[in-house]
Design a protein around this motif. Structure first.
Motif, PDB file in Angstrom:
ATOM      1  N   SER A 388       0.838  -1.209   0.000  1.00 45.84           N
ATOM      2  CA  SER A 388       0.000   0.000   0.000  1.00 45.84           C
ATOM      3  C   SER A 388       0.869   1.254   0.000  1.00 45.84           C
ATOM      4  CB  SER A 388      -0.921  -0.003   1.223  1.00 45.84           C
ATOM      5  OG  SER A 388      -0.150  -0.029   2.423  1.00 45.84           O
ATOM      6  N   LYS A 389       2.058   1.154  -0.574  1.00 49.53           N
ATOM      7  CA  LYS A 389       3.035   2.234  -0.498  1.00 49.53           C
ATOM      8  C   LYS A 389       2.962   3.104  -1.749  1.00 49.53           C
ATOM      9  CE  LYS A 389       4.824   0.674   3.376  1.00 49.53           C
ATOM     10  NZ  LYS A 389       3.997  -0.534   3.549  1.00 49.53           N
ATOM     11  N   ARG A 390       2.812   4.406  -1.505  1.00 52.53           N
ATOM     12  CA  ARG A 390       2.864   5.402  -2.576  1.00 52.53           C
ATOM     13  C   ARG A 390       3.896   6.458  -2.210  1.00 52.53           C
ATOM     14  NH1 ARG A 390      -1.343   4.579  -6.134  1.00 52.53           N
ATOM     15  NH2 ARG A 390      -2.918   3.114  -5.393  1.00 52.53           N
ATOM     16  N   PHE A 391       4.084   7.432  -3.085  1.00 49.45           N
ATOM     17  CA  PHE A 391       5.104   8.439  -2.819  1.00 49.45           C
ATOM     18  C   PHE A 391       4.876   9.115  -1.469  1.00 49.45           C
ATOM     19  CE2 PHE A 391       7.546   9.761  -6.849  1.00 49.45           C
ATOM     20  CZ  PHE A 391       7.668   8.444  -7.252  1.00 49.45           C
ATOM     21  N   LYS A 392       3.614   9.298  -1.096  1.00 52.36           N
ATOM     22  CA  LYS A 392       3.316   9.967   0.173  1.00 52.36           C
ATOM     23  C   LYS A 392       3.743   9.132   1.370  1.00 52.36           C
ATOM     24  CE  LYS A 392      -1.478   8.274   0.065  1.00 52.36           C
ATOM     25  NZ  LYS A 392      -2.894   8.697  -0.032  1.00 52.36           N
ATOM     26  N   SER A 393       4.024   7.833   1.151  1.00 54.99           N
ATOM     27  CA  SER A 393       4.499   6.980   2.240  1.00 54.99           C
ATOM     28  C   SER A 393       5.960   7.254   2.571  1.00 54.99           C
ATOM     29  CB  SER A 393       4.337   5.503   1.871  1.00 54.99           C
ATOM     30  OG  SER A 393       3.015   5.208   1.490  1.00 54.99           O
ATOM     31  N   TYR A 394       6.686   7.878   1.648  1.00 54.75           N
ATOM     32  CA  TYR A 394       8.122   8.070   1.820  1.00 54.75           C
ATOM     33  C   TYR A 394       8.552   9.532   1.796  1.00 54.75           C
ATOM     34  CZ  TYR A 394       8.150   3.079   0.691  1.00 54.75           C
ATOM     35  OH  TYR A 394       7.913   1.733   0.694  1.00 54.75           O
ATOM     36  N   LEU A 395       7.838  10.358   1.045  1.00 61.42           N
ATOM     37  CA  LEU A 395       8.226  11.754   0.882  1.00 61.42           C
ATOM     38  C   LEU A 395       7.333  12.650   1.726  1.00 61.42           C
ATOM     39  CD1 LEU A 395       8.747  11.809  -2.993  1.00 61.42           C
ATOM     40  CD2 LEU A 395      10.446  11.328  -1.224  1.00 61.42           C
ATOM     41  N   ASN A 396       7.878  13.770   2.158  1.00 56.11           N
ATOM     42  CA  ASN A 396       7.152  14.716   3.009  1.00 56.11           C
ATOM     43  C   ASN A 396       6.425  15.739   2.129  1.00 56.11           C
ATOM     44  OD1 ASN A 396       6.207  16.433   4.973  1.00 56.11           O
ATOM     45  ND2 ASN A 396       8.208  17.359   5.390  1.00 56.11           N
ATOM     46  N   PHE A 397       5.150  15.496   1.867  1.00 58.27           N
ATOM     47  CA  PHE A 397       4.389  16.372   0.976  1.00 58.27           C
ATOM     48  C   PHE A 397       3.886  17.634   1.672  1.00 58.27           C
ATOM     49  CE2 PHE A 397       4.552  12.759  -1.789  1.00 58.27           C
ATOM     50  CZ  PHE A 397       4.501  13.317  -3.060  1.00 58.27           C
ATOM     51  N   SER A 398       4.208  17.807   2.942  1.00 59.36           N
ATOM     52  CA  SER A 398       3.937  19.087   3.583  1.00 59.36           C
ATOM     53  C   SER A 398       5.033  20.105   3.247  1.00 59.36           C
ATOM     54  CB  SER A 398       3.840  18.916   5.105  1.00 59.36           C
ATOM     55  OG  SER A 398       5.074  18.485   5.646  1.00 59.36           O
ATOM     56  N   GLN A 404       5.278  20.501  -4.881  1.00 57.01           N
ATOM     57  CA  GLN A 404       5.241  21.159  -6.188  1.00 57.01           C
ATOM     58  C   GLN A 404       5.763  20.285  -7.312  1.00 57.01           C
ATOM     59  OE1 GLN A 404       7.511  24.737  -5.567  1.00 57.01           O
ATOM     60  NE2 GLN A 404       6.060  25.559  -4.063  1.00 57.01           N
ATOM     61  N   ASN A 405       6.494  19.236  -6.986  1.00 60.15           N
ATOM     62  CA  ASN A 405       7.154  18.462  -8.028  1.00 60.15           C
ATOM     63  C   ASN A 405       6.648  17.037  -8.206  1.00 60.15           C
ATOM     64  OD1 ASN A 405       9.705  20.083  -9.101  1.00 60.15           O
ATOM     65  ND2 ASN A 405       9.584  20.481  -6.898  1.00 60.15           N
ATOM     66  N   PHE A 406       5.895  16.526  -7.231  1.00 59.38           N
ATOM     67  CA  PHE A 406       5.526  15.112  -7.303  1.00 59.38           C
ATOM     68  C   PHE A 406       4.073  14.896  -6.897  1.00 59.38           C
ATOM     69  CE2 PHE A 406      10.046  15.432  -6.213  1.00 59.38           C
ATOM     70  CZ  PHE A 406      10.595  14.815  -7.339  1.00 59.38           C
ATOM     71  N   ASP A 407       3.539  13.770  -7.360  1.00 56.75           N
ATOM     72  CA  ASP A 407       2.168  13.375  -7.046  1.00 56.75           C
ATOM     73  C   ASP A 407       2.188  12.443  -5.832  1.00 56.75           C
ATOM     74  OD1 ASP A 407      -0.421  12.467  -6.923  1.00 56.75           O
ATOM     75  OD2 ASP A 407      -0.413  11.482  -8.875  1.00 56.75           O
ATOM     76  N   PRO A 408       1.497  12.795  -4.751  1.00 49.23           N
ATOM     77  CA  PRO A 408       1.534  11.939  -3.555  1.00 49.23           C
ATOM     78  C   PRO A 408       0.981  10.545  -3.779  1.00 49.23           C
ATOM     79  CG  PRO A 408      -0.158  13.641  -3.351  1.00 49.23           C
ATOM     80  CD  PRO A 408       0.654  13.985  -4.558  1.00 49.23           C
ATOM     81  N   PRO A 455      13.749   6.825  -0.917  1.00 49.12           N
ATOM     82  CA  PRO A 455      13.093   8.084  -1.315  1.00 49.12           C
ATOM     83  C   PRO A 455      13.819   8.835  -2.433  1.00 49.12           C
ATOM     84  CG  PRO A 455      13.026   7.848   1.059  1.00 49.12           C
ATOM     85  CD  PRO A 455      13.907   6.748   0.561  1.00 49.12           C
ATOM     86  N   PRO A 456      15.147   9.071  -2.334  1.00 49.81           N
ATOM     87  CA  PRO A 456      15.804   9.720  -3.481  1.00 49.81           C
ATOM     88  C   PRO A 456      15.803   8.831  -4.718  1.00 49.81           C
ATOM     89  CG  PRO A 456      17.451   9.025  -1.863  1.00 49.81           C
ATOM     90  CD  PRO A 456      16.108   8.853  -1.220  1.00 49.81           C
ATOM     91  N   GLY A 457      15.771   7.501  -4.509  1.00 47.40           N
ATOM     92  CA  GLY A 457      15.669   6.599  -5.644  1.00 47.40           C
ATOM     93  C   GLY A 457      14.334   6.735  -6.363  1.00 47.40           C
ATOM     94  N   LEU A 458      13.249   6.869  -5.590  1.00 48.61           N
ATOM     95  CA  LEU A 458      11.929   7.084  -6.196  1.00 48.61           C
ATOM     96  C   LEU A 458      11.926   8.342  -7.059  1.00 48.61           C
ATOM     97  CD1 LEU A 458       9.597   6.323  -3.124  1.00 48.61           C
ATOM     98  CD2 LEU A 458      10.007   4.854  -5.099  1.00 48.61           C
ATOM     99  N   ILE A 459      12.619   9.368  -6.573  1.00 50.19           N
ATOM    100  CA  ILE A 459      12.682  10.632  -7.311  1.00 50.19           C
ATOM    101  C   ILE A 459      13.563  10.488  -8.547  1.00 50.19           C
ATOM    102  CG2 ILE A 459      13.485  13.020  -7.192  1.00 50.19           C
ATOM    103  CD1 ILE A 459      12.689  13.031  -4.240  1.00 50.19           C
ATOM    104  N   ALA A 460      14.761   9.917  -8.363  1.00 49.15           N
ATOM    105  CA  ALA A 460      15.729   9.849  -9.464  1.00 49.15           C
ATOM    106  C   ALA A 460      15.226   8.967 -10.608  1.00 49.15           C
ATOM    107  CB  ALA A 460      17.065   9.327  -8.941  1.00 49.15           C
ATOM    108  N   PHE A 461      14.551   7.873 -10.276  1.00 48.90           N
ATOM    109  CA  PHE A 461      14.070   6.950 -11.315  1.00 48.90           C
ATOM    110  C   PHE A 461      12.640   7.270 -11.764  1.00 48.90           C
ATOM    111  CE2 PHE A 461      17.466   4.351  -9.413  1.00 48.90           C
ATOM    112  CZ  PHE A 461      18.119   3.913 -10.572  1.00 48.90           C
ATOM    113  N   TYR A 462      12.134   8.412 -11.343  1.00 45.99           N
ATOM    114  CA  TYR A 462      10.764   8.797 -11.703  1.00 45.99           C
ATOM    115  C   TYR A 462      10.623   8.860 -13.233  1.00 45.99           C
ATOM    116  CZ  TYR A 462       6.375  11.438 -11.553  1.00 45.99           C
ATOM    117  OH  TYR A 462       5.073  11.845 -11.695  1.00 45.99           O
ATOM    118  N   GLY A 463       9.708   8.082 -13.770  1.00 50.23           N
ATOM    119  CA  GLY A 463       9.509   8.027 -15.215  1.00 50.23           C
ATOM    120  C   GLY A 463      10.415   7.034 -15.922  1.00 50.23           C
TER     121      GLY A 463
END
Length: 534
Positions: A388-398, A404-408, A455-463
């Protein structure tokens, strides 16, 4: 006014009160339908008038004219299924008021008469016959006390697990020492790996190349043995084991004395890579900054546990962030795979807490569609606790930089067993993106995320992620025991991600045999260090 009905039901007489003789006499015809309808109609009207009169009188006495009309009050009294009556609670309002008041952390401090269990509470209530307010106060005290004890116990559990998972078990330390001693005294433990005639295979793309980065000899041995044992063509498998300087001798000794022929095993320390000896290395700089910032802003485990305001789950996350593995070079090195293996076009990267249960050569047949990272998604699956893990599980969307850069709700994926197309990777700026966001996290006092390299891996490999079948990677065996043995046995690769590693005493006993079966417990090094199956 009086109403008289003749026994034959043919005459209905209405007499006014006070003895007046004038009356109205109705002669009903012989048709049965007519007098029966007249009789029932008069009877119903008489009953209805009296009923409405009584209810209106009661409503007037109550004085609550603003809340309901006569018909409305009629509906309220006729029942919940007629005219929308609401069922009112029988719980006294004073109980809601008491239980809804803000809770003070010192509310039960020093009190010795607070009930410890529900049985004690009920016994006290039966004996004392307290009013509703006192009942609510005693109930509140008991709940507050139990909440405080539960929180303390939960935090202690997290602390003990942190200590257990962060420490090196004496058996593993013993194994490393014995192997290092063997390396220095036994030439057979210092063999070149692989032998000279097999060195060309290390850069031959017709082989299946796997990369394992680990400083844990026992864990690496299980990954290697499970990989080769389940391979259909082990002679085509090349396993590149990367380790650090201190573990190189024990690792070389183990695989020199325990060959996995016909597979090809390479053991190489980081300092032996030419690329890492040239100039400044981003991964090393990142580790130094990460360690410095964490020590400044996190404090030690004692300071974290002493915080009385944060939830146990937040404290657990902070303790986990202190784990040495999150500041281990082995954990960061995968971002430099294209530089470490410049001649290879595709590799499968393996973590050291996995077990392979099937032949992995079909991974090379998966169409990557030009993507770089073949991985299993972690937002879909039957096990909602794990999948049940999405970007919001790892990144601080506050944080605005993340928001501004990612979809939770972007689906996350897992490290542990990944297919990396190195040719496609070299055409991207993935590594630069990785270190750019690491730097942003340092600037923000580690407020963009808290844990490790995912978390930085999710960002770096995004797309750049190609989703593969979940069969190839089952997660969660190291932090929850909801996984059944049958489900785990049916997966191609199982991952003991989490604190309960299979080589630790805190491992889940029903799942540990899946890992332990790849260890020969009669081996002299294993027996000598008292490493047991359970």
């Amino acid at each position: 006014m009086q109403l008289h009905i003749s026994p034959s039901l043919r005459h209905v007489t209405v007499l006014p009160g006070k003895g007046v003789r004038e009356f109205i006499k109705v002669k009903v015809g012989s048709r049965r339908v007519s007098y029966r309808m007249l009789f029932y109609s008069l009877l119903f009207v008489t009953f209805l008038l009296r009923f409405v009169f009584v209810l209106s009188t009661i409503d007037s006495i109550d004085g609550d004219h603003s809340k309901c009309s006569t018909i409305g009050c009629l509906g309220k009294r006729l029942g919940p299924r007629i005219l929308g009556r609401r069922i009112e609670s029988n719980v006294p309002e004073v109980m809601y008021q008491i239980l809804d008041e803000p809770v003070s952390k010192d509310e039960v401090q020093g009190k010795t008469d607070v009930p410890q269990t529900l049985q004690e509470f009920m016994s006290e209530m039966k004996q004392s016959r307290l009013d509703a307010k006192t009942f609510a106060l005693r109930l509140r005290e008991m709940i507050v006390l139990l909440e405080q004890r539960t929180r303390t116990a939960k935090i202690q559990e997290y602390l003990y697990r942190h200590v257990a998972s962060s420490s090196i078990p004496k058996q593993l330390h013993c194994l490393a020492l014995k192997l290092a001693d063997e390396h220095s005294n036994n030439a057979a433990a210092r063999l070149q790996l692989p032998s000279a005639e097999l060195v060309p295979a290390l850069v031959d793309n017709s082989y299946f190349h796997f990369v394992l980065a680990s400083d844990n000899v026992l864990a690496a041995s299980v990954v290697a043995k499970s990989l080769v044992k389940n391979a259909l063509r082990p002679e085509k498998f090349v396993l590149h084991i990367i380790t650090d300087r201190k573990t190189y001798s024990p690792m070389q000794a183990w695989f020199s004395l325990h060959p996995l022929d016909p597979a090809i095993i390479e053991v190489k320390a980081l300092h032996q890579f030419d690329w890492l000896s040239k100039g400044k290395i981003p991964v090393l700089e990142a580790m130094e900054k990460d360690q410095r910032v964490r020590s400044q802003f996190r404090g030690g485990s004692s300071a974290i546990v002493a915080n009385n305001t944060e939830k146990p789950q937040v404290i657990a996350a902070k303790l986990q962030a202190l784990s040495p593995k999150y500041n281990s070079l082995m954990n960061h090195i995968r971002i430099h795979l294209p530089e470490l293996f410049p001649s290879l076009n595709k590799v499968v990267f393996l973590d050291d807490d996995i077990v392979i249960q099937t032949d992995l050569s079909p991974l090379w047949d998966i169409d990557m569609n030009g993507k770089v990272n073949g991985a299993v998604e972690t937002c879909r699956g039957e096990d909602l606790f794990v999948m049940s893990k999405r970007f919001k599980s790892y990144l601080n969307f506050s944080h605005p930089l993340i928001a501004q850069n990612f979809d939770p709700n972007e689906c996350a994926w897992a490290y542990g067993m990944n297919i990396f197309d190195l040719d496609a990777w070299r055409k991207t700026n993935i590594s630069l993106t990785y270190y750019h966001w690491l730097e942003e996290n340092f600037k923000s006092d580690l407020s963009l995320w808290q844990l490790g390299t995912l978390p930085p891996g999710l960002i770096a490999f995004y797309g750049h992620v190609q989703v593969i079948d979940p069969f190839w990677h089952m997660l969660g065996l190291g932090y929850q025991d909801n996984t059944s043995l049958a489900d785990a046995e049916s997966a191609g690769v199982i991952h003991f991600n989490g604190r309960a590693k299979p080589w630790l005493d805190i491992a889940f006993p029903q799942l540990r045999p899946l890992w332990a079966k790849y260890i020969n417990f009669s081996d002299k090094f294993i027996k000598g260090c008292h490493i047991r199956a359970s």
